[in-house]
Scaffold this motif. Structure first.
Motif, short mmCIF file in Angstrom:
data_model
loop_
_atom_site.label_atom_id
_atom_site.label_comp_id
_atom_site.label_asym_id
_atom_site.label_seq_id
_atom_site.Cartn_x
_atom_site.Cartn_y
_atom_site.Cartn_z
N ALA A 174 0.90 -1.43 -0.05
CA ALA A 174 -0.16 0.05 0.04
C ALA A 174 0.82 1.18 -0.24
O ALA A 174 0.73 2.14 -0.83
N LYS A 175 1.95 1.17 0.76
CA LYS A 175 2.92 2.31 0.82
C LYS A 175 3.43 2.61 -0.44
O LYS A 175 3.68 3.66 -1.27
N ALA A 176 3.80 1.38 -1.23
CA ALA A 176 4.64 1.63 -2.63
C ALA A 176 3.26 2.11 -3.82
O ALA A 176 3.85 3.18 -4.30
N ARG A 177 2.31 1.93 -3.51
CA ARG A 177 1.30 2.40 -4.30
C ARG A 177 1.09 3.64 -3.91
O ARG A 177 0.69 4.43 -5.15
N ASP A 178 1.00 4.00 -2.84
CA ASP A 178 0.78 5.56 -2.43
C ASP A 178 1.98 6.39 -3.02
O ASP A 178 1.85 7.53 -3.32
N GLN A 179 3.04 5.91 -2.77
CA GLN A 179 4.25 6.61 -3.24
C GLN A 179 4.03 6.80 -5.00
O GLN A 179 4.60 7.81 -5.24
N ILE A 180 3.66 5.65 -5.65
CA ILE A 180 3.60 5.73 -6.98
C ILE A 180 2.71 7.03 -7.45
O ILE A 180 2.78 7.63 -8.22
N ARG A 181 1.27 6.91 -6.59
CA ARG A 181 0.40 7.87 -6.89
C ARG A 181 1.20 9.40 -6.47
O ARG A 181 0.87 10.24 -7.24
N LEU A 182 1.72 9.47 -5.51
CA LEU A 182 2.38 10.69 -4.97
C LEU A 182 3.17 11.13 -6.17
O LEU A 182 3.33 12.46 -6.40
#
Length: 310
Positions: free
Chosen positions: A108-116
């Motif tokens: 989830a953190k990785a996905r959030d980082q990609i979105r950011l």
């Protein structure tokens, strides 16, 4: 006096009996449980993620070993070994579960980082376009100044009109860059920014630190676009009474307004409404859907300061 005479055979028998009496009993289940316990002790994940369960397994293991040492019945030894085996399995399973949860959290953190990163790239692109528009506007102003001395009225007016158009383009590009970070959406009512339930305390109207940071970004947008106003709408799910939901929606909308005012936005540019559970975005049939319905929507006005009503 009668002397007891022990033959070598009798002495050997006595020694064997004594040795048997001091050798702990064991069972196949106890042996397997000891192997399981050793494997768990050798697993750093089990030791770090399930320390309490491992301590309980150790106590149960001691009970089974002591029963074997005291030559208790095989049934009792197996019963205690079974309990220890179950506690060892619990510790191992708990460690696996926590590892899986950590893996999901990391994903989830990785996905959030990609979105950011995507939002950052979009904002950078919009900023670049705004800078280009600003430079073009400056060139148009210079051209207009030159035209005032060297050209006729028609040419001067055309240059001024071009400068105004480029300036408006510059403002729009800058606004797009600012709204990209707020994940704003364009709707039939205009540009809408949604503050989710997670930005407030549970069943409270107080903004948490993440909520305040989001509102600060909105305040910056309003300070850079003085011709625009906002309508702040509070919404809830259908959990609880209608009166409670109505009050909570009004208080949350009011909390956003108060935060904007503290950040320098004039109160007369902000209107608030609480709708309670009246306008859900989805059905209130799951916990996830109910969370989506618990929200504050901020509708940004057009350039004339108007917001379309519901």
């Amino acid at each position: 006096m009668i002397k007891k005479i022990f033959t070598p055979a009798l002495l050997l028998t006595a020694m064997l009996l004594a040795a048997c009496s001091t050798t702990p009993k064991t069972t196949s289940l106890l042996d397997q449980t000891r192997m399981d316990y050793q494997a768990a002790q050798n697993n750093p994940n089990v030791l770090s993620l399930a320390p309490l369960e491992m301590r309980q397994a150790g106590v149960a293991m001691d009970d089974a070993n002591n029963a074997a040492k005291d030559n208790e019945s095989s049934e009792k030894i197996d019963r205690l070994a079974y309990l220890a085996k179950q506690k060892i399995a619990t510790a191992q399973e708990l460690s696996k579960q926590k590892l899986a949860e950590a893996s999901v959290a990391d994903a989830a953190k990785a996905r959030d980082q990609i979105r950011l990163e995507q939002r950052t790239n979009e904002a950078d692109k919009a900023k670049m376009q705004a800078d280009q528009a600003k430079a073009q506007a400056e060139q148009a102003r210079l051209a207009a100044q030159i035209a005032q001395g060297e050209a006729g009225d028609a040419q001067r007016k055309a240059a001024e009109e071009q400068a105004r158009a480029l300036e408006m383009q510059n403002r729009n590009a800058a606004l797009e860059a600012q709204l990209a970070d707020l994940q704003a959406k364009t709707t039939t009512r205009g540009i809408v920014i949604t503050l989710g339930d997670v930005l407030f305390g549970v069943d409270q109207s107080k903004l948490n630190p993440d909520g305040m940071r989001t509102v600060q970004k909105l305040a910056t947008v309003l300070q850079n676009n003085m011709q625009r106003t906002v309508l702040i709408e509070g919404h809830t799910d259908n959990t609880g009474t209608q009166a409670h939901n109505q009050d909570l929606s009004e208080r949350r909308a009011g909390a956003v307004r108060s935060a904007l005012v503290l950040m320098g936005v004039s109160r007369d540019r902000i209107e608030t409404k609480g709708y309670g559970e009246t306008f859900p975005v989805t059905e209130n049939n799951t916990a996830q859907n109910r969370q989506l319905n618990r929200r504050v929507e901020i509708i940004l006005s057009d350039v004339n300061g108007k917001v379309l009503p519901r």
